[in-house]
Design a protein around this motif. Structure first.
Motif, PDB file in Angstrom:
ATOM      1  N   ALA A   1      30.760  -6.223  -5.974  1.00  0.00           N
ATOM      2  CA  ALA A   1      31.605  -7.084  -6.816  1.00  0.00           C
ATOM      3  C   ALA A   1      33.068  -6.667  -6.827  1.00  0.00           C
ATOM      4  CB  ALA A   1      31.056  -7.104  -8.243  1.00  0.00           C
ATOM      5  N   TYR A   2      33.347  -5.361  -6.672  1.00  0.00           N
ATOM      6  CA  TYR A   2      34.723  -4.879  -6.828  1.00  0.00           C
ATOM      7  C   TYR A   2      35.207  -3.995  -5.675  1.00  0.00           C
ATOM      8  CZ  TYR A   2      34.382  -6.467 -11.673  1.00  0.00           C
ATOM      9  OH  TYR A   2      34.240  -7.228 -12.816  1.00  0.00           O
ATOM     10  N   GLY A   3      34.317  -3.599  -4.789  1.00  0.00           N
ATOM     11  CA  GLY A   3      34.722  -2.688  -3.721  1.00  0.00           C
ATOM     12  C   GLY A   3      35.012  -1.288  -4.206  1.00  0.00           C
ATOM     13  N   ILE A   4      34.452  -0.906  -5.344  1.00  0.00           N
ATOM     14  CA  ILE A   4      34.707   0.414  -5.931  1.00  0.00           C
ATOM     15  C   ILE A   4      33.907   1.482  -5.192  1.00  0.00           C
ATOM     16  CG2 ILE A   4      34.361   1.832  -7.997  1.00  0.00           C
ATOM     17  CD1 ILE A   4      34.977  -0.691  -9.638  1.00  0.00           C
ATOM     18  N   GLU A   5      34.551   2.603  -4.898  1.00  0.00           N
ATOM     19  CA  GLU A   5      33.905   3.742  -4.247  1.00  0.00           C
ATOM     20  C   GLU A   5      34.029   4.980  -5.131  1.00  0.00           C
ATOM     21  OE1 GLU A   5      34.506   2.917   0.473  1.00  0.00           O
ATOM     22  OE2 GLU A   5      36.227   3.743  -0.623  1.00  0.00           O
ATOM     23  N   ILE A   6      32.960   5.752  -5.200  1.00  0.00           N
ATOM     24  CA  ILE A   6      32.938   6.976  -5.993  1.00  0.00           C
ATOM     25  C   ILE A   6      32.476   8.112  -5.093  1.00  0.00           C
ATOM     26  CG2 ILE A   6      31.966   8.142  -8.008  1.00  0.00           C
ATOM     27  CD1 ILE A   6      31.452   5.347  -9.201  1.00  0.00           C
ATOM     28  N   VAL A   7      33.295   9.148  -4.964  1.00  0.00           N
ATOM     29  CA  VAL A   7      32.959  10.290  -4.112  1.00  0.00           C
ATOM     30  C   VAL A   7      33.260  11.576  -4.872  1.00  0.00           C
ATOM     31  CG1 VAL A   7      33.343  11.458  -1.915  1.00  0.00           C
ATOM     32  CG2 VAL A   7      33.561   8.962  -2.051  1.00  0.00           C
ATOM     33  N   ALA A   8      32.271  12.462  -4.933  1.00  0.00           N
ATOM     34  CA  ALA A   8      32.448  13.768  -5.560  1.00  0.00           C
ATOM     35  C   ALA A   8      32.206  14.860  -4.529  1.00  0.00           C
ATOM     36  CB  ALA A   8      31.509  13.935  -6.749  1.00  0.00           C
ATOM     37  N   PHE A   9      32.751  16.036  -4.784  1.00  0.00           N
ATOM     38  CA  PHE A   9      32.582  17.159  -3.860  1.00  0.00           C
ATOM     39  C   PHE A   9      32.752  18.464  -4.609  1.00  0.00           C
ATOM     40  CE2 PHE A   9      36.935  15.626  -3.735  1.00  0.00           C
ATOM     41  CZ  PHE A   9      37.701  16.773  -3.909  1.00  0.00           C
ATOM     42  N   VAL A  10      32.229  19.532  -4.029  1.00  0.00           N
ATOM     43  CA  VAL A  10      32.352  20.858  -4.621  1.00  0.00           C
ATOM     44  C   VAL A  10      33.758  21.373  -4.344  1.00  0.00           C
ATOM     45  CG1 VAL A  10      31.521  23.239  -4.573  1.00  0.00           C
ATOM     46  CG2 VAL A  10      29.897  21.334  -4.367  1.00  0.00           C
ATOM     47  N   SER A  11      34.482  21.730  -5.398  1.00  0.00           N
ATOM     48  CA  SER A  11      35.846  22.224  -5.235  1.00  0.00           C
ATOM     49  C   SER A  11      35.968  23.724  -5.493  1.00  0.00           C
ATOM     50  CB  SER A  11      36.805  21.457  -6.151  1.00  0.00           C
ATOM     51  OG  SER A  11      36.281  21.318  -7.462  1.00  0.00           O
ATOM     52  N   SER A  12      34.948  24.332  -6.109  1.00  0.00           N
ATOM     53  CA  SER A  12      34.952  25.786  -6.260  1.00  0.00           C
ATOM     54  C   SER A  12      33.540  26.282  -6.538  1.00  0.00           C
ATOM     55  CB  SER A  12      35.896  26.235  -7.386  1.00  0.00           C
ATOM     56  OG  SER A  12      35.380  25.887  -8.653  1.00  0.00           O
ATOM     57  N   VAL A  13      33.286  27.516  -6.115  1.00  0.00           N
ATOM     58  CA  VAL A  13      32.057  28.239  -6.443  1.00  0.00           C
ATOM     59  C   VAL A  13      32.466  29.670  -6.753  1.00  0.00           C
ATOM     60  CG1 VAL A  13      29.876  29.155  -5.606  1.00  0.00           C
ATOM     61  CG2 VAL A  13      30.510  26.817  -5.038  1.00  0.00           C
ATOM     62  N   GLY A  14      32.208  30.109  -7.963  1.00  0.00           N
ATOM     63  CA  GLY A  14      32.652  31.446  -8.342  1.00  0.00           C
ATOM     64  C   GLY A  14      34.157  31.565  -8.170  1.00  0.00           C
ATOM     65  N   LYS A  15      34.605  32.567  -7.421  1.00  0.00           N
ATOM     66  CA  LYS A  15      36.038  32.782  -7.192  1.00  0.00           C
ATOM     67  C   LYS A  15      36.536  32.074  -5.939  1.00  0.00           C
ATOM     68  CE  LYS A  15      36.068  37.228  -9.596  1.00  0.00           C
ATOM     69  NZ  LYS A  15      36.331  38.695  -9.496  1.00  0.00           N
ATOM     70  N   ALA A  16      35.635  31.479  -5.166  1.00  0.00           N
ATOM     71  CA  ALA A  16      36.032  30.752  -3.962  1.00  0.00           C
ATOM     72  C   ALA A  16      36.386  29.319  -4.335  1.00  0.00           C
ATOM     73  CB  ALA A  16      34.893  30.768  -2.939  1.00  0.00           C
ATOM     74  N   CYS A  17      37.580  28.867  -3.950  1.00  0.00           N
ATOM     75  CA  CYS A  17      37.990  27.527  -4.349  1.00  0.00           C
ATOM     76  C   CYS A  17      38.884  26.896  -3.292  1.00  0.00           C
ATOM     77  CB  CYS A  17      38.705  27.554  -5.700  1.00  0.00           C
ATOM     78  SG  CYS A  17      40.227  28.513  -5.720  1.00  0.00           S
ATOM     79  N   MET A  18      38.981  25.569  -3.336  1.00  0.00           N
ATOM     80  CA  MET A  18      39.845  24.836  -2.429  1.00  0.00           C
ATOM     81  C   MET A  18      41.311  25.128  -2.756  1.00  0.00           C
ATOM     82  SD  MET A  18      37.806  21.215  -2.081  1.00  0.00           S
ATOM     83  CE  MET A  18      38.991  20.559  -0.881  1.00  0.00           C
ATOM     84  N   PRO A  19      42.216  25.038  -1.776  1.00  0.00           N
ATOM     85  CA  PRO A  19      43.620  25.425  -1.995  1.00  0.00           C
ATOM     86  C   PRO A  19      44.313  24.672  -3.118  1.00  0.00           C
ATOM     87  CG  PRO A  19      43.166  25.212   0.352  1.00  0.00           C
ATOM     88  CD  PRO A  19      41.945  24.718  -0.364  1.00  0.00           C
ATOM     89  N   PHE A  20      43.933  23.405  -3.374  1.00  0.00           N
ATOM     90  CA  PHE A  20      44.663  22.636  -4.383  1.00  0.00           C
ATOM     91  C   PHE A  20      44.528  23.235  -5.779  1.00  0.00           C
ATOM     92  CE2 PHE A  20      40.518  20.649  -5.077  1.00  0.00           C
ATOM     93  CZ  PHE A  20      40.520  20.379  -6.429  1.00  0.00           C
ATOM     94  N   ILE A  21      43.464  23.971  -6.024  1.00  0.00           N
ATOM     95  CA  ILE A  21      43.264  24.554  -7.357  1.00  0.00           C
ATOM     96  C   ILE A  21      44.322  25.619  -7.625  1.00  0.00           C
ATOM     97  CG2 ILE A  21      41.694  25.930  -8.774  1.00  0.00           C
ATOM     98  CD1 ILE A  21      39.384  24.417  -7.495  1.00  0.00           C
ATOM     99  N   HIS A  22      44.598  26.496  -6.646  1.00  0.00           N
ATOM    100  CA  HIS A  22      45.655  27.491  -6.816  1.00  0.00           C
ATOM    101  C   HIS A  22      47.029  26.829  -6.800  1.00  0.00           C
ATOM    102  CE1 HIS A  22      43.023  30.842  -6.899  1.00  0.00           C
ATOM    103  NE2 HIS A  22      42.657  30.779  -5.635  1.00  0.00           N
TER     104      HIS A  22
END
Length: 423
Positions: free
Chosen positions: A151-172
Protein backbone atom coordinates in the motif's frame (compact mmCIF):
# COMPACT_ATOMS: atom_id res chain seq x y z
CA UNK A 1 -1.87 -6.72 29.06
CA UNK A 2 -1.05 -8.89 26.06
CA UNK A 3 -2.60 -6.70 23.35
CA UNK A 4 -0.76 -4.08 21.27
CA UNK A 5 -2.31 -1.46 18.98
CA UNK A 6 -5.53 0.54 18.71
CA UNK A 7 -6.88 -0.26 15.23
CA UNK A 8 -4.50 -2.96 14.07
CA UNK A 9 -4.67 -4.98 17.29
CA UNK A 10 -2.38 -7.90 18.09
CA UNK A 11 -2.88 -10.22 21.05
CA UNK A 12 -0.17 -12.80 21.73
CA UNK A 13 -0.45 -15.92 23.87
CA UNK A 14 1.77 -18.71 25.18
CA UNK A 15 4.66 -19.39 27.52
CA UNK A 16 8.17 -20.69 26.89
CA UNK A 17 7.33 -24.38 27.38
CA UNK A 18 3.60 -24.70 26.75
CA UNK A 19 2.17 -26.61 23.77
CA UNK A 20 2.06 -23.65 21.38
CA UNK A 21 2.52 -19.91 21.05
CA UNK A 22 0.81 -17.54 18.67
CA UNK A 23 -1.43 -14.55 18.18
CA UNK A 24 -4.75 -13.14 17.07
CA UNK A 25 -4.65 -10.18 14.70
CA UNK A 26 -7.75 -7.99 14.57
CA UNK A 27 -8.17 -5.09 12.16
CA UNK A 28 -6.37 -6.47 9.11
CA UNK A 29 -7.82 -4.90 5.96
CA UNK A 30 -9.86 -7.33 3.84
CA UNK A 31 -8.93 -8.32 0.30
CA UNK A 32 -5.17 -8.80 0.69
CA UNK A 33 -3.54 -11.98 -0.61
CA UNK A 34 -1.95 -13.78 2.35
CA UNK A 35 -0.54 -17.24 3.05
CA UNK A 36 1.83 -18.80 5.57
CA UNK A 37 4.66 -18.14 3.10
CA UNK A 38 4.25 -14.41 3.73
CA UNK A 39 4.71 -14.87 7.46
CA UNK A 40 7.29 -17.66 7.67
CA UNK A 41 10.49 -15.85 6.52
CA UNK A 42 10.73 -13.58 9.56
CA UNK A 43 9.88 -16.44 11.93
CA UNK A 44 12.72 -18.43 10.39
CA UNK A 45 15.07 -15.48 10.96
CA UNK A 46 14.27 -15.38 14.71
CA UNK A 47 14.17 -19.14 15.40
CA UNK A 48 16.71 -20.66 17.81
CA UNK A 49 19.67 -22.76 16.74
CA UNK A 50 20.66 -20.84 13.61
CA UNK A 51 24.38 -20.86 14.36
CA UNK A 52 26.95 -21.40 17.11
CA UNK A 53 26.43 -17.75 18.07
CA UNK A 54 22.99 -18.42 19.53
CA UNK A 55 21.49 -21.30 21.49
CA UNK A 56 24.25 -23.87 22.25
CA UNK A 57 24.82 -26.52 19.59
CA UNK A 58 23.36 -30.04 19.61
CA UNK A 59 22.60 -32.09 21.61
CA UNK A 60 21.65 -29.32 24.08
CA UNK A 61 20.37 -27.00 21.37
CA UNK A 62 16.67 -26.17 21.36
CA UNK A 63 15.47 -27.37 17.96
CA UNK A 64 12.27 -25.55 17.05
CA UNK A 65 11.18 -25.26 13.41
CA UNK A 66 8.71 -22.48 14.27
CA UNK A 67 6.34 -23.35 11.41
CA UNK A 68 3.29 -21.06 11.42
CA UNK A 69 -0.25 -22.24 10.80
CA UNK A 70 -3.01 -19.77 9.92
CA UNK A 71 -6.23 -20.86 11.62
CA UNK A 72 -8.79 -18.22 10.62
CA UNK A 73 -9.49 -14.92 8.88
CA UNK A 74 -8.37 -16.10 5.43
CA UNK A 75 -10.27 -17.87 2.66
CA UNK A 76 -8.83 -18.92 -0.70
CA UNK A 77 -5.63 -17.08 0.26
CA UNK A 78 -7.36 -13.72 0.79
CA UNK A 79 -7.91 -11.84 4.07
CA UNK A 80 -11.56 -11.54 5.09
CA UNK A 81 -11.21 -8.57 7.44
CA UNK A 82 -12.06 -10.83 10.37
CA UNK A 83 -9.63 -11.85 13.15
CA UNK A 84 -6.65 -13.86 11.94
CA UNK A 85 -5.43 -16.54 14.35
CA UNK A 86 -1.94 -17.99 13.93
CA UNK A 87 -0.31 -20.78 15.89
CA UNK A 88 3.27 -22.09 16.18
CA UNK A 89 3.57 -25.39 18.00
CA UNK A 90 6.36 -25.96 20.54
CA UNK A 91 8.03 -29.22 19.52
CA UNK A 92 11.15 -29.28 21.69
CA UNK A 93 9.96 -27.99 25.05
CA UNK A 94 11.77 -29.38 28.10
CA UNK A 95 10.27 -28.12 31.35
CA UNK A 96 12.51 -30.46 33.38
CA UNK A 97 15.49 -28.28 32.42
CA UNK A 98 14.28 -25.64 34.90
CA UNK A 99 13.52 -27.50 38.14
CA UNK A 100 16.06 -25.37 40.03
CA UNK A 101 13.65 -22.43 39.81
CA UNK A 102 11.40 -24.22 42.30
CA UNK A 103 13.93 -23.17 44.92
CA UNK A 104 15.72 -20.13 43.53
CA UNK A 105 14.42 -16.97 41.90
CA UNK A 106 17.00 -16.64 39.13
CA UNK A 107 19.12 -13.45 39.12
CA UNK A 108 17.69 -10.76 36.81
CA UNK A 109 14.77 -12.97 35.74
CA UNK A 110 11.06 -12.44 36.24
CA UNK A 111 10.60 -15.35 38.69
CA UNK A 112 10.32 -13.15 41.79
CA UNK A 113 8.37 -10.30 40.19
CA UNK A 114 5.81 -12.67 38.60
CA UNK A 115 5.13 -14.25 41.98
CA UNK A 116 4.70 -10.81 43.54
CA UNK A 117 2.24 -9.85 40.82
CA UNK A 118 0.26 -13.06 40.29
CA UNK A 119 1.13 -15.21 43.34
CA UNK A 120 2.02 -17.94 40.82
CA UNK A 121 4.39 -18.32 37.88
CA UNK A 122 5.19 -20.68 35.03
CA UNK A 123 7.33 -23.50 36.41
CA UNK A 124 9.70 -23.64 33.44
CA UNK A 125 11.64 -21.24 31.27
CA UNK A 126 10.68 -17.60 31.52
CA UNK A 127 6.94 -18.06 31.00
CA UNK A 128 5.52 -14.97 29.30
CA UNK A 129 8.81 -13.16 29.96
CA UNK A 130 10.57 -15.60 27.63
CA UNK A 131 11.66 -14.44 24.18
CA UNK A 132 9.49 -17.29 22.86
CA UNK A 133 6.49 -14.99 23.37
CA UNK A 134 7.81 -12.80 20.54
CA UNK A 135 6.83 -15.45 17.98
CA UNK A 136 3.29 -14.06 18.03
CA UNK A 137 4.58 -10.54 17.43
CA UNK A 138 6.75 -11.59 14.49
CA UNK A 139 3.92 -13.60 12.94
CA UNK A 140 1.51 -10.66 13.22
CA UNK A 141 4.10 -8.33 11.75
CA UNK A 142 4.34 -10.54 8.67
CA UNK A 143 0.80 -9.40 7.85
CA UNK A 144 1.54 -5.76 8.63
CA UNK A 145 4.74 -5.72 6.59
CA UNK A 146 3.02 -7.08 3.51
CA UNK A 147 0.34 -4.40 3.70
CA UNK A 148 2.87 -1.63 4.32
CA UNK A 149 4.90 -2.69 1.30
CA UNK A 150 1.91 -3.11 -1.04
CA UNK A 151 0.00 0.00 0.00
CA UNK A 152 2.82 2.46 0.77
CA UNK A 153 6.13 0.97 -0.36
CA UNK A 154 7.41 1.15 3.22
CA UNK A 155 10.60 -0.79 4.02
CA UNK A 156 11.89 -1.68 7.48
CA UNK A 157 15.45 -2.93 7.98
CA UNK A 158 17.25 -3.55 11.27
CA UNK A 159 20.82 -4.65 11.93
CA UNK A 160 23.24 -5.28 14.77
CA UNK A 161 25.23 -2.11 15.45
CA UNK A 162 27.17 -3.24 18.53
CA UNK A 163 27.97 -6.30 20.64
CA UNK A 164 29.71 -5.69 23.93
CA UNK A 165 32.54 -3.22 23.23
CA UNK A 166 32.61 -3.97 19.49
CA UNK A 167 30.58 -1.44 17.53
CA UNK A 168 30.12 0.10 14.10
CA UNK A 169 32.14 3.31 13.45
CA UNK A 170 29.09 5.62 13.48
CA UNK A 171 28.57 5.01 17.20
CA UNK A 172 31.99 6.47 18.10
CA UNK A 173 31.60 9.18 15.45
CA UNK A 174 28.43 10.38 17.17
CA UNK A 175 30.53 11.36 20.17
CA UNK A 176 33.23 13.05 18.11
CA UNK A 177 33.64 16.23 16.07
CA UNK A 178 35.46 17.35 13.00
CA UNK A 179 35.62 16.28 9.37
CA UNK A 180 36.39 12.62 10.07
CA UNK A 181 33.37 12.14 12.31
CA UNK A 182 31.16 13.98 9.81
CA UNK A 183 32.36 11.73 6.99
CA UNK A 184 31.61 8.60 9.02
CA UNK A 185 28.12 9.86 9.87
CA UNK A 186 27.49 10.77 6.23
CA UNK A 187 28.41 7.20 5.27
CA UNK A 188 26.04 5.95 7.96
CA UNK A 189 23.13 7.98 6.60
CA UNK A 190 23.89 6.78 3.07
CA UNK A 191 23.88 3.19 4.32
CA UNK A 192 20.49 3.74 5.99
CA UNK A 193 19.06 4.83 2.65
CA UNK A 194 20.15 1.66 0.85
CA UNK A 195 20.63 -1.22 3.29
CA UNK A 196 18.56 -4.36 2.70
CA UNK A 197 17.79 -7.45 4.75
CA UNK A 198 19.93 -9.53 2.42
CA UNK A 199 22.85 -7.22 3.27
CA UNK A 200 22.17 -7.78 6.95
CA UNK A 201 21.85 -11.57 6.63
CA UNK A 202 25.12 -11.93 4.71
CA UNK A 203 26.67 -12.83 8.08
CA UNK A 204 24.92 -14.51 11.01
CA UNK A 205 26.08 -11.71 13.31
CA UNK A 206 23.69 -9.56 11.23
CA UNK A 207 25.99 -6.55 11.06
CA UNK A 208 26.49 -5.01 7.59
CA UNK A 209 30.11 -4.08 8.34
CA UNK A 210 32.36 -7.10 7.67
CA UNK A 211 35.22 -5.88 9.87
CA UNK A 212 32.85 -5.18 12.77
CA UNK A 213 31.27 -8.61 12.32
CA UNK A 214 34.52 -10.32 13.25
CA UNK A 215 34.95 -8.21 16.37
CA UNK A 216 31.35 -8.88 17.39
CA UNK A 217 31.72 -12.62 16.73
CA UNK A 218 34.78 -12.65 18.96
CA UNK A 219 32.82 -10.97 21.78
CA UNK A 220 30.01 -13.52 21.52
CA UNK A 221 32.25 -16.61 21.32
CA UNK A 222 34.39 -15.40 24.25
CA UNK A 223 31.27 -14.98 26.40
CA UNK A 224 30.01 -18.39 25.31
CA UNK A 225 33.34 -20.08 26.11
CA UNK A 226 33.16 -18.58 29.61
CA UNK A 227 29.54 -19.77 30.08
CA UNK A 228 28.60 -16.10 30.20
CA UNK A 229 26.63 -13.67 28.04
CA UNK A 230 26.98 -10.29 26.34
CA UNK A 231 24.60 -7.53 25.23
CA UNK A 232 24.51 -5.06 22.34
CA UNK A 233 22.39 -2.73 20.24
CA UNK A 234 20.16 -3.01 17.17
CA UNK A 235 19.68 -0.07 14.81
CA UNK A 236 16.55 0.13 12.66
CA UNK A 237 15.49 2.34 9.74
CA UNK A 238 11.98 2.81 8.34
CA UNK A 239 11.98 4.11 4.76
CA UNK A 240 9.10 5.42 2.65
CA UNK A 241 7.04 6.59 5.61
CA UNK A 242 4.55 9.36 4.74
CA UNK A 243 4.42 12.55 6.76
CA UNK A 244 1.64 12.98 9.31
CA UNK A 245 1.82 9.78 11.39
CA UNK A 246 1.70 9.99 15.17
CA UNK A 247 -0.34 12.00 17.63
CA UNK A 248 0.57 15.37 19.20
CA UNK A 249 0.82 14.44 22.88
CA UNK A 250 0.82 11.07 24.59
CA UNK A 251 0.92 8.94 21.44
CA UNK A 252 3.79 10.68 19.67
CA UNK A 253 5.30 8.41 17.02
CA UNK A 254 8.61 8.17 18.86
CA UNK A 255 6.75 7.42 22.10
CA UNK A 256 4.84 4.58 20.41
CA UNK A 257 8.07 3.23 18.94
CA UNK A 258 9.78 3.45 22.33
CA UNK A 259 6.84 1.62 23.92
CA UNK A 260 7.03 -1.08 21.26
CA UNK A 261 10.79 -1.56 21.49
CA UNK A 262 11.01 -1.54 25.28
CA UNK A 263 8.31 -4.20 25.41
CA UNK A 264 10.75 -6.64 23.77
CA UNK A 265 12.42 -8.95 26.32
CA UNK A 266 15.92 -7.91 27.44
CA UNK A 267 15.68 -4.30 26.20
CA UNK A 268 17.12 -1.55 28.38
CA UNK A 269 17.34 1.56 26.21
CA UNK A 270 15.91 3.43 23.21
CA UNK A 271 17.06 6.49 21.28
CA UNK A 272 15.76 8.03 18.08
CA UNK A 273 17.61 10.27 15.61
CA UNK A 274 20.55 12.00 17.26
CA UNK A 275 19.45 10.49 20.58
CA UNK A 276 21.75 11.21 23.49
CA UNK A 277 24.34 12.70 21.14
CA UNK A 278 21.90 15.54 20.51
CA UNK A 279 22.29 16.68 24.10
CA UNK A 280 25.88 17.70 23.36
CA UNK A 281 24.96 19.86 20.35
CA UNK A 282 23.88 23.49 20.10
CA UNK A 283 20.51 24.35 18.62
CA UNK A 284 21.91 25.67 15.33
CA UNK A 285 23.81 22.41 14.89
CA UNK A 286 20.90 20.16 15.75
CA UNK A 287 18.11 21.89 13.80
CA UNK A 288 17.06 20.25 10.51
CA UNK A 289 16.75 23.00 7.85
CA UNK A 290 13.96 22.58 5.30
CA UNK A 291 14.89 22.28 1.63
CA UNK A 292 13.06 21.71 -1.63
CA UNK A 293 13.65 18.09 -2.55
CA UNK A 294 13.39 18.59 -6.31
CA UNK A 295 16.24 20.69 -7.77
CA UNK A 296 14.12 21.23 -10.90
CA UNK A 297 11.63 23.22 -8.84
CA UNK A 298 8.73 20.81 -9.26
CA UNK A 299 5.94 21.05 -6.70
CA UNK A 300 7.01 18.36 -4.25
CA UNK A 301 6.96 18.02 -0.50
CA UNK A 302 9.70 19.66 1.52
CA UNK A 303 12.51 17.63 2.95
CA UNK A 304 15.21 18.24 5.53
CA UNK A 305 18.89 18.91 4.84
CA UNK A 306 19.82 16.87 7.92
CA UNK A 307 17.89 14.28 9.92
CA UNK A 308 18.91 14.74 13.53
CA UNK A 309 15.19 14.49 14.36
CA UNK A 310 15.13 10.89 13.16
CA UNK A 311 12.15 11.53 10.89
CA UNK A 312 9.84 12.73 13.68
CA UNK A 313 9.04 16.30 14.77
CA UNK A 314 6.37 17.27 17.26
CA UNK A 315 5.63 13.56 17.63
CA UNK A 316 4.59 13.35 13.96
CA UNK A 317 6.51 11.84 11.03
CA UNK A 318 7.96 14.44 8.65
CA UNK A 319 8.51 12.20 5.61
CA UNK A 320 12.21 11.55 6.24
CA UNK A 321 13.49 8.06 7.13
CA UNK A 322 12.82 7.17 10.75
CA UNK A 323 15.82 5.62 12.46
CA UNK A 324 16.44 4.55 16.04
CA UNK A 325 18.63 2.30 18.20
CA UNK A 326 17.60 -0.24 20.85
CA UNK A 327 19.82 -1.53 23.67
CA UNK A 328 19.72 -5.18 24.77
CA UNK A 329 21.24 -6.31 28.04
CA UNK A 330 23.29 -9.52 28.38
CA UNK A 331 20.92 -12.53 28.63
CA UNK A 332 20.21 -13.24 32.28
CA UNK A 333 20.36 -17.03 31.88
CA UNK A 334 23.98 -18.16 31.94
CA UNK A 335 25.56 -21.60 32.35
CA UNK A 336 27.67 -20.82 35.38
CA UNK A 337 27.17 -20.98 39.11
CA UNK A 338 25.77 -17.81 40.70
CA UNK A 339 25.65 -16.95 44.36
CA UNK A 340 22.11 -15.92 45.27
CA UNK A 341 19.43 -17.05 47.71
CA UNK A 342 16.27 -19.14 47.79
CA UNK A 343 12.72 -17.80 47.94
CA UNK A 344 13.01 -18.22 51.72
CA UNK A 345 16.10 -16.02 51.84
CA UNK A 346 18.66 -18.80 52.46
CA UNK A 347 21.98 -18.15 50.71
CA UNK A 348 22.98 -20.71 48.12
CA UNK A 349 24.46 -21.34 44.70
CA UNK A 350 22.30 -21.58 41.60
CA UNK A 351 23.64 -23.85 38.85
CA UNK A 352 21.60 -22.96 35.76
CA UNK A 353 20.78 -25.60 33.17
CA UNK A 354 18.64 -25.29 30.04
CA UNK A 355 19.34 -23.83 26.61
CA UNK A 356 20.03 -20.20 26.04
CA UNK A 357 21.83 -17.69 23.85
CA UNK A 358 25.15 -16.09 24.88
CA UNK A 359 23.90 -13.04 22.94
CA UNK A 360 20.33 -12.34 21.85
CA UNK A 361 21.14 -9.39 19.60
CA UNK A 362 21.44 -11.19 16.21
CA UNK A 363 18.10 -12.95 16.77
CA UNK A 364 16.52 -9.70 18.00
CA UNK A 365 16.85 -8.09 14.55
CA UNK A 366 13.56 -9.49 13.11
CA UNK A 367 11.80 -8.80 16.42
CA UNK A 368 12.77 -5.12 16.27
CA UNK A 369 11.56 -5.01 12.66
CA UNK A 370 8.32 -6.69 13.73
CA UNK A 371 7.52 -4.19 16.47
CA UNK A 372 8.36 -1.31 14.12
CA UNK A 373 5.94 -2.74 11.54
CA UNK A 374 3.13 -3.17 14.08
CA UNK A 375 3.63 0.41 15.33
CA UNK A 376 3.60 1.93 11.84
CA UNK A 377 0.67 -0.19 10.67
CA UNK A 378 -1.45 0.99 13.58
CA UNK A 379 -0.40 4.64 13.14
CA UNK A 380 -1.24 4.51 9.44
CA UNK A 381 -4.69 3.09 10.09
CA UNK A 382 -5.39 5.74 12.74
CA UNK A 383 -4.35 8.49 10.33
CA UNK A 384 -6.29 6.93 7.43
CA UNK A 385 -9.44 6.93 9.56
CA UNK A 386 -8.92 10.61 10.39
CA UNK A 387 -8.37 11.54 6.74
CA UNK A 388 -11.34 9.50 5.51
CA UNK A 389 -13.79 11.01 7.99
CA UNK A 390 -12.48 14.54 7.34
CA UNK A 391 -12.71 13.96 3.59
CA UNK A 392 -16.47 13.48 3.79
CA UNK A 393 -17.03 17.03 5.08
CA UNK A 394 -18.02 19.86 2.71
CA UNK A 395 -14.99 21.85 1.57
CA UNK A 396 -14.41 25.19 3.30
CA UNK A 397 -11.85 27.88 2.43
CA UNK A 398 -8.79 27.85 4.64
CA UNK A 399 -6.71 30.83 5.73
CA UNK A 400 -3.11 30.75 4.47
CA UNK A 401 -1.81 30.06 7.98
CA UNK A 402 -4.17 27.07 8.24
CA UNK A 403 -3.22 25.54 4.89
CA UNK A 404 0.52 25.95 5.28
CA UNK A 405 0.80 28.46 2.42
CA UNK A 406 3.04 31.50 2.75
CA UNK A 407 1.29 34.63 4.11
CA UNK A 408 0.47 37.40 1.60
CA UNK A 409 2.69 40.55 1.57
CA UNK A 410 1.62 43.22 4.06
CA UNK A 411 0.79 46.86 3.25
CA UNK A 412 4.47 47.84 3.37
CA UNK A 413 5.26 45.29 0.70
CA UNK A 414 7.24 42.99 2.98
CA UNK A 415 6.19 39.45 3.76
CA UNK A 416 4.38 38.86 7.00
CA UNK A 417 6.03 36.73 9.62
CA UNK A 418 4.63 34.34 12.16
CA UNK A 419 6.46 34.30 15.45
CA UNK A 420 6.19 31.10 17.42
CA UNK A 421 5.79 31.68 21.14
CA UNK A 422 7.66 29.29 23.41
CA UNK A 423 7.29 28.64 27.06
Amino acid sequence: MSTFGQVFRVTTYGESHCRSVGCIVDGCPPGMALTEDDVQPQLSRRRPGQSNLTTPVAPTQRDEKDRVEIQSGIECGVTLGTPIAMVVRNQDHRPHDYTETDLYPRPSHADWTYIQKYAVKASSGGGRASARETIGRVAAAGIAEKYLKLAYGIEIVAFVSSVGKACMPFIHAQDGAGAKSKAILDDFYTMLSKISRSDVDADMVRCPDAACCEEMRKEILEAKAENDSVGGTVTCVIRGLPAGLGEPCFDKLEAKLAHAMLSIPATKGFEIGSGFRGTTMRGHEHNDPWIKRDAAGNDRALGTATNNSGGVQGGISNGEPVYFRVAFKPPATISRNQETCTYDGVSGVLATRGRHDPCVVPRAVPIVEAMAALTIMDALMVQAARQHTAGRLPAIPLQPSMSGKAPAPNAAGTEGALAEATE
